[in-house]
Scaffold this motif. Structure first.
Motif, short mmCIF file in Angstrom:
data_model
loop_
_atom_site.label_atom_id
_atom_site.label_comp_id
_atom_site.label_asym_id
_atom_site.label_seq_id
_atom_site.Cartn_x
_atom_site.Cartn_y
_atom_site.Cartn_z
N ALA A 1 0.67 -1.30 0.07
CA ALA A 1 0.06 -0.06 -0.03
C ALA A 1 0.86 1.25 0.04
CB ALA A 1 -1.06 -0.13 1.30
N ASN A 2 0.38 2.21 -0.87
CA ASN A 2 1.12 3.47 -0.68
C ASN A 2 1.61 4.36 0.55
OD1 ASN A 2 2.03 3.24 -3.45
ND2 ASN A 2 0.10 4.17 -4.20
N THR A 3 0.28 4.00 1.47
CA THR A 3 0.22 4.64 2.83
C THR A 3 0.85 3.79 3.98
OG1 THR A 3 -1.41 6.10 1.99
CG2 THR A 3 -0.97 5.89 4.48
N GLY A 4 2.15 4.04 4.18
CA GLY A 4 2.62 3.24 5.08
C GLY A 4 3.00 1.71 4.91
N PHE A 5 2.67 1.35 3.68
CA PHE A 5 2.98 -0.20 3.38
C PHE A 5 2.01 -1.19 4.08
CE2 PHE A 5 7.50 1.27 2.39
CZ PHE A 5 7.41 1.77 1.11
N ASN A 6 0.69 -0.58 4.40
CA ASN A 6 -0.10 -1.61 5.12
C ASN A 6 -1.36 -1.52 4.59
OD1 ASN A 6 -0.98 -3.30 6.97
ND2 ASN A 6 -0.93 -1.93 8.72
N PRO A 7 -2.05 -2.26 4.13
CA PRO A 7 -1.70 -3.87 3.94
C PRO A 7 -0.67 -4.30 3.08
CG PRO A 7 -3.59 -3.65 2.80
CD PRO A 7 -3.21 -2.33 3.24
N VAL A 8 -0.10 -5.46 3.28
CA VAL A 8 0.91 -5.96 2.47
C VAL A 8 0.16 -7.17 1.53
CG1 VAL A 8 2.97 -7.35 2.00
CG2 VAL A 8 2.79 -5.47 3.60
N GLN B 1 0.24 -6.81 19.59
CA GLN B 1 0.23 -6.78 18.07
C GLN B 1 -0.67 -7.70 17.59
OE1 GLN B 1 2.95 -4.70 16.63
NE2 GLN B 1 3.04 -4.03 18.93
N ARG B 2 -1.16 -7.24 16.13
CA ARG B 2 -2.26 -8.27 15.66
C ARG B 2 -1.68 -8.35 14.20
NH1 ARG B 2 -8.68 -7.21 16.07
NH2 ARG B 2 -8.31 -5.80 14.81
N VAL B 3 -1.88 -9.49 13.57
CA VAL B 3 -1.83 -9.58 12.21
C VAL B 3 -2.89 -10.49 11.81
CG1 VAL B 3 -0.13 -10.59 10.13
CG2 VAL B 3 0.73 -9.57 12.35
N LEU B 4 -3.39 -9.96 10.65
CA LEU B 4 -4.58 -10.62 10.02
C LEU B 4 -4.38 -11.25 8.67
CD1 LEU B 4 -7.41 -7.57 10.34
CD2 LEU B 4 -7.13 -9.64 11.98
N VAL C 1 -2.68 -8.05 7.02
CA VAL C 1 -2.80 -6.37 7.75
C VAL C 1 -2.15 -6.36 9.06
CG1 VAL C 1 -4.48 -4.95 8.45
CG2 VAL C 1 -4.88 -6.46 6.47
N PHE C 2 -1.39 -5.32 9.32
CA PHE C 2 -0.57 -5.34 10.57
C PHE C 2 -1.16 -4.40 11.56
CE2 PHE C 2 2.40 -7.09 7.59
CZ PHE C 2 3.12 -7.76 8.32
N GLN C 3 -1.36 -4.76 12.76
CA GLN C 3 -2.47 -3.57 13.59
C GLN C 3 -1.61 -3.81 15.08
OE1 GLN C 3 -6.36 -5.06 13.12
NE2 GLN C 3 -6.58 -3.59 11.74
N PHE C 4 -1.95 -2.81 16.08
CA PHE C 4 -1.57 -2.84 17.34
C PHE C 4 -2.51 -2.35 18.15
CE2 PHE C 4 -0.22 1.17 15.87
CZ PHE C 4 -0.25 2.14 16.85
N ASN D 1 -2.16 1.53 24.83
CA ASN D 1 -3.20 1.53 26.27
C ASN D 1 -3.97 2.76 26.27
OD1 ASN D 1 -1.50 -0.76 27.09
ND2 ASN D 1 0.09 0.47 28.02
N SER D 2 -4.60 3.20 25.16
CA SER D 2 -5.27 4.36 25.19
C SER D 2 -6.77 4.27 25.35
CB SER D 2 -5.02 5.32 24.02
OG SER D 2 -5.48 4.58 22.97
N GLY D 3 -7.14 2.85 25.01
CA GLY D 3 -8.40 2.36 24.92
C GLY D 3 -8.98 2.64 23.64
N SER D 4 -8.43 3.18 22.64
CA SER D 4 -8.87 3.00 21.13
C SER D 4 -8.85 2.03 20.38
CB SER D 4 -8.01 4.22 20.32
OG SER D 4 -6.70 3.86 20.27
N GLY D 5 -8.63 0.69 20.90
CA GLY D 5 -8.96 -0.61 20.12
C GLY D 5 -7.54 -0.49 19.16
N PHE D 6 -7.72 -1.42 18.02
CA PHE D 6 -6.66 -1.77 17.27
C PHE D 6 -6.67 -0.59 16.38
CE2 PHE D 6 -6.67 -6.06 19.18
CZ PHE D 6 -5.32 -6.43 19.08
N GLN D 7 -5.40 -0.40 15.97
CA GLN D 7 -5.09 0.73 14.74
C GLN D 7 -4.23 0.07 14.02
OE1 GLN D 7 -3.57 4.31 16.61
NE2 GLN D 7 -3.76 3.24 18.47
#
Length: 186
Positions: A52-59, A81-84, A130-133, A136-142
């Motif tokens: 992907a052109n933005t931050g290479f995510n997803p691959v 860390q989460r990988v889909l 897809v790479f996510q994390f 501790n802010s409580g905002s869920g996965f990003q």
């Protein structure tokens, strides 16, 4: 279990829709021993990897018919860390989770070796990673950032080992998730 996995995959639907696809022109690189970066595409022995052109995510990794795929990964971060991993042919998908330094990511569906295997298919397909994390802010996965292009850590006539790393914070150590997709020609 399948319901929660489906919910995770549905939440990534916008990523799937915006992910680049492999067109027929890419197949000319099949079986060509050539490694170069061109227009965010890594051409390896067998595989065309679209970033992907933005931050290479997803691959997106093109997988050829007759290749078995084994995925695994590890965490080197305090944040979860989460990988889909989603094959385009609609087969079973996987979710990898973990945190800590040099800790293997666990996979759902469960596997004693923390690996996800996709049997060889009768047709070429794309594998979306897809790479996510979750901080501790409580905002869920990003979405994490993939700062570096994937590397081929091993390549021979039997298959490729494709390694991708992600980043979850401004320290830019580019190793919060280390994820490997290995292909084996059958």
């Amino acid at each position: 279990m399948h319901f929660s996995l489906l919910a995770l995959l549905v939440s990534a639907a916008t990523l799937v829709q915006s992910a680049p696809s492999v067109d027929g022109a890419a197949s000319k690189f099949h079986r060509v021993a050539k490694r170069q970066y061109s227009n965010y595409t890594l051409k390896a022995r067998n595989h065309v990897i679209h970033l992907a052109n933005t931050g290479f995510n997803p691959v997106t990794i093109q997988i050829f018919k007759g290749e078995e795929v084994i995925c695994n990964g590890s965490s080197a971060a305090a944040f979860t860390q989460r990988v889909l991993v989603m094959p385009s042919f609609g087969g079973e998908s996987a979710v990898f989770l973990g945190s800590g330094e040099n800790v293997p990511l666990s996979v759902s569906p469960s596997d004693p070796n923390d690996e996800f295997t996709i049997p060889a298919q009768d047709a070429d397909y794309d594998l979306l990673v897809v790479f996510q994390f979750k901080d501790n802010s409580g905002s869920g996965f990003q979405n994490a950032v993939v700062n570096k292009q994937p590397t081929i850590t091993d390549s021979d006539s039997a298959g490729d080992d494709i390694e991708t790393t992600s980043e979850d914070s401004p320290d830019n150590d580019d190793n919060d998730t280390i994820f490997q997709v290995s292909t084996f020609l059958h």
